[in-house]
Motif scaffolding. Structure first.
Motif, mmCIF file in Angstrom:
data_model
loop_
_atom_site.group_PDB
_atom_site.id
_atom_site.type_symbol
_atom_site.label_atom_id
_atom_site.label_comp_id
_atom_site.label_asym_id
_atom_site.label_seq_id
_atom_site.Cartn_x
_atom_site.Cartn_y
_atom_site.Cartn_z
ATOM 1 N N GLN A 9 -87.901 -6.597 149.840
ATOM 2 C CA GLN A 9 -87.103 -7.432 149.824
ATOM 3 C C GLN A 9 -87.267 -7.690 151.257
ATOM 4 O O GLN A 9 -87.997 -8.412 152.193
ATOM 5 C CB GLN A 9 -85.503 -7.366 149.486
ATOM 6 C CG GLN A 9 -85.520 -7.192 148.036
ATOM 7 C CD GLN A 9 -83.541 -6.930 147.651
ATOM 8 O OE1 GLN A 9 -83.340 -7.241 148.658
ATOM 9 N NE2 GLN A 9 -83.032 -6.376 146.535
ATOM 10 N N ILE A 13 -89.524 -10.956 153.248
ATOM 11 C CA ILE A 13 -88.315 -11.469 154.481
ATOM 12 C C ILE A 13 -89.327 -12.098 155.565
ATOM 13 O O ILE A 13 -89.380 -12.754 156.011
ATOM 14 C CB ILE A 13 -86.565 -10.909 154.398
ATOM 15 C CG1 ILE A 13 -86.199 -11.145 153.514
ATOM 16 C CG2 ILE A 13 -86.308 -11.866 155.991
ATOM 17 C CD1 ILE A 13 -84.277 -10.641 152.995
ATOM 18 N N ARG A 27 -78.899 -10.155 160.083
ATOM 19 C CA ARG A 27 -79.988 -11.137 159.542
ATOM 20 C C ARG A 27 -80.751 -10.619 158.140
ATOM 21 O O ARG A 27 -80.370 -11.362 157.104
ATOM 22 C CB ARG A 27 -80.713 -12.155 160.372
ATOM 23 C CG ARG A 27 -79.509 -12.493 161.265
ATOM 24 C CD ARG A 27 -80.292 -13.868 162.195
ATOM 25 N NE ARG A 27 -79.057 -14.164 162.905
ATOM 26 C CZ ARG A 27 -79.464 -15.779 162.637
ATOM 27 N NH1 ARG A 27 -80.271 -16.894 162.134
ATOM 28 N NH2 ARG A 27 -78.397 -16.515 163.652
ATOM 29 N N MET A 31 -79.661 -10.863 154.400
ATOM 30 C CA MET A 31 -80.239 -11.323 153.027
ATOM 31 C C MET A 31 -81.071 -10.900 152.008
ATOM 32 O O MET A 31 -81.641 -11.437 151.156
ATOM 33 C CB MET A 31 -81.636 -12.379 154.216
ATOM 34 C CG MET A 31 -81.067 -13.195 154.813
ATOM 35 S SD MET A 31 -83.247 -14.492 155.207
ATOM 36 C CE MET A 31 -82.988 -13.916 157.188
ATOM 37 N N THR A 32 -81.194 -9.181 152.425
ATOM 38 C CA THR A 32 -81.129 -8.902 150.441
ATOM 39 C C THR A 32 -79.576 -8.135 149.644
ATOM 40 O O THR A 32 -78.793 -8.257 150.333
ATOM 41 C CB THR A 32 -81.340 -7.310 150.689
ATOM 42 O OG1 THR A 32 -80.685 -6.638 152.288
ATOM 43 C CG2 THR A 32 -82.631 -7.507 152.705
#
Length: 99
Positions: A9, A13, A27, A31-32
Motif C-alpha cells: 500500500q 501511494i 499523509r 491513506m493506508t
C-alpha cells in the motif's frame, strides 16, 4: 518493518506522487490500512536496490526534509523537479499532494 500488505500500500501511494509535488509520511500513513508515519519512514529506508519509486517526494510534516544520509540527494532530486524551498528549508504548502 511494516507487514508486506502495508508495504505494498505504501509503495503504491508513493508511486502516485506527481513530479514536482511532495507528500508527508503522515499523509501516506493515513491513506493506508494501519500504517503509521514511522512505518512509512521505515519502508522508505528499506526500499530494495534498483527500485524506481520516487522516495524523494516523501518529506516530514514540517515540510522540511528529514535529517538522513540521503537528504542532499533528496534535496537535489526535488530541485531538479522544480521544487523550491523557502529560507528555512521548507517546501511551500501548495506543493503538498494530494490537494
Amino acid at each position: 518493518m511494516p507487514r508486506p500488505e502495508l508495504l505494498e500500500q505504501i509503495y503504491t501511494i508513493v508511486d502516485q506522487i506527481p513530479a514536482g509535488r511532495v507528500t508527508t509520511y503522515g499523509r501516506i500513513a493515513a491513506m493506508t490500512e494501519g500504517a503509521t508515519p514511522r512505518m512509512v519512514g521505515s519502508a522508505m529506508r528499506h526500499l530494495p536496490e534498483g527500485h524506481q519509486l520516487p522516495w524523494h517526494r516523501v518529506i516530514a510534516a514540517s515540510l522540511k526534509l528529514a535529517d538522513h544520509g540521503g537528504a542532499d540527494c533528496q534535496h537535489q532530486k526535488l530541485r531538479n523537479e522544480g521544487v523550491m524551498f523557502d529560507s528555512k528549508g521548507r517546501v511551500p504548502a501548495h506543493l503538498v499532494w494530494p490537494d
